[in-house]
Design a protein around this motif. Structure first.
Motif, PDB file in Angstrom:
ATOM      1  N   CYS A  65       0.816  -1.218   0.000  1.00  0.00           N
ATOM      2  CA  CYS A  65       0.000   0.000   0.000  1.00  0.00           C
ATOM      3  C   CYS A  65       0.847   1.265   0.000  1.00  0.00           C
ATOM      4  O   CYS A  65       0.549   2.216  -0.721  1.00  0.00           O
ATOM      5  CB  CYS A  65      -0.929   0.020   1.215  1.00  0.00           C
ATOM      6  SG  CYS A  65      -2.223  -1.247   1.207  1.00  0.00           S
ATOM      7  N   THR A  75      -3.168   3.815  -3.268  1.00  0.00           N
ATOM      8  CA  THR A  75      -3.947   3.254  -2.176  1.00  0.00           C
ATOM      9  C   THR A  75      -3.692   3.952  -0.852  1.00  0.00           C
ATOM     10  O   THR A  75      -4.616   4.157  -0.050  1.00  0.00           O
ATOM     11  CB  THR A  75      -3.630   1.751  -2.017  1.00  0.00           C
ATOM     12  OG1 THR A  75      -3.839   1.096  -3.272  1.00  0.00           O
ATOM     13  CG2 THR A  75      -4.516   1.109  -0.961  1.00  0.00           C
ATOM     14  N   PRO A 101     -10.329  -0.282   2.882  1.00  0.00           N
ATOM     15  CA  PRO A 101     -10.275   1.173   2.705  1.00  0.00           C
ATOM     16  C   PRO A 101     -11.603   1.803   3.100  1.00  0.00           C
ATOM     17  O   PRO A 101     -12.664   1.205   2.958  1.00  0.00           O
ATOM     18  CB  PRO A 101     -10.002   1.334   1.201  1.00  0.00           C
ATOM     19  CG  PRO A 101     -10.522   0.075   0.588  1.00  0.00           C
ATOM     20  CD  PRO A 101     -10.302  -1.010   1.592  1.00  0.00           C
TER      21      PRO A 101
END
Length: 269
Positions: A65, A75, A101
């Motif tokens: 990420c 991300t 998320p």
């Protein structure tokens, strides 16, 4: 030799020498900064080896990420320069690594690979990338060394708009919220103030001094230990829940009273 002397007397020679000197100073400074980063990380973590171990953990669990060099991706943001305090806060509260998320990362149980050593090592590695706030020492967050009365004044002036007077939290915009502080340790509260996670602003030492931060921690700890002498605390959320309870109880009482009155009239007739 004549050519060198001629160059020396050229009107631009002094500027060339100045630029060369500045470049040399910059290179020497950069070399010292790079050499000092592992030492800085070692101070934050306690051991130089933690930087290498932290990098291995970061690559295995965080780089997907945040990028291989913590430079950020689509991300997740870059975490270069956030410091060990930010990593310690996010990992010790279970917010990182994030499972899904969303507008805000919630507090949750720690991942299986996350323990005290892993948190210290990843914190040391991130600290080595660009400095930043370090994990506070025990004395910096000791509630016994703070003034709860003064801390209450500061908390009411800076924090109750989001966290409520008792630290119970509250809703914000766009799906975000100020979390409940009852589960937060003094260290985590201090780290949140100096790093500003999620929608929270950063309270650096020029805005709120380290002693004032300790006073606020003393107040938060004192309030969470208080009992509710009036009965149910209702989550200490404030007049909204209290008003709802009063309305529901009042309406139920009125309905029961109306049923009782009509039942009495029927008996008489």
């Amino acid at each position: 030799m004549i050519r060198i002397t001629a160059w020396r007397r050229h009107p631009l020679a002094r500027y060339a020498v100045l630029i060369l000197a500045l470049a040399l100073v910059g290179m020497v400074y950069a070399a010292f900064v790079q050499a000092g980063k592992p030492a800085d990380a070692a101070m934050a973590a306690g051991k130089v080896d933690d930087v290498a171990e932290g990098k291995s953990l970061f690559v295995a669990h965080c780089a997907s990420c945040h990028g291989l060099n913590a430079e950020g991706t689509n991300t997740a943001p870059s975490i270069v320069g956030v410091g060990a305090a930010a990593v310690d806060f996010q990992m010790s509260t279970g917010r990182m690594p994030a499972a899904n998320p969303g507008p805000q990362a919630p507090r949750k149980p720690l991942a299986r690979w996350v323990d005290e050593n892993a948190i210290r090592q990843v914190s040391a590695y991130v600290q080595s990338l660009g400095g930043g706030p370090q994990v506070p020492g025990a004395e910096q967050v000791d509630p016994k060394l703070g003034d709860a009365g003064r801390g209450g004044e500061l908390f009411r002036a800076n924090c109750i708009q989001c966290h409520n007077w008792a630290g119970s939290g509250g809703a914000l915009t766009q799906g975000k919220y100020a979390p409940n502080l009852n589960a937060s340790s003094p260290t985590q509260i201090y780290e949140a103030m100096v790093t500003g996670p999620q929608a929270m602003p950063v309270f650096n030492d020029t805005t709120i001094t380290p002693q004032e931060k300790r006073d606020m921690i003393a107040y938060i700890v004192q309030v969470r230990e208080q009992k509710d002498p009036g009965g149910f605390g209702l989550g200490r959320i404030g007049p909204v829940t209290e008003g709802i309870v009063a309305w529901v109880v009042g309406m139920v009482a009125l309905v029961l009273a109306a049923i009782w009155i009509t039942a009495k009239k029927r008996q008489k007739s």
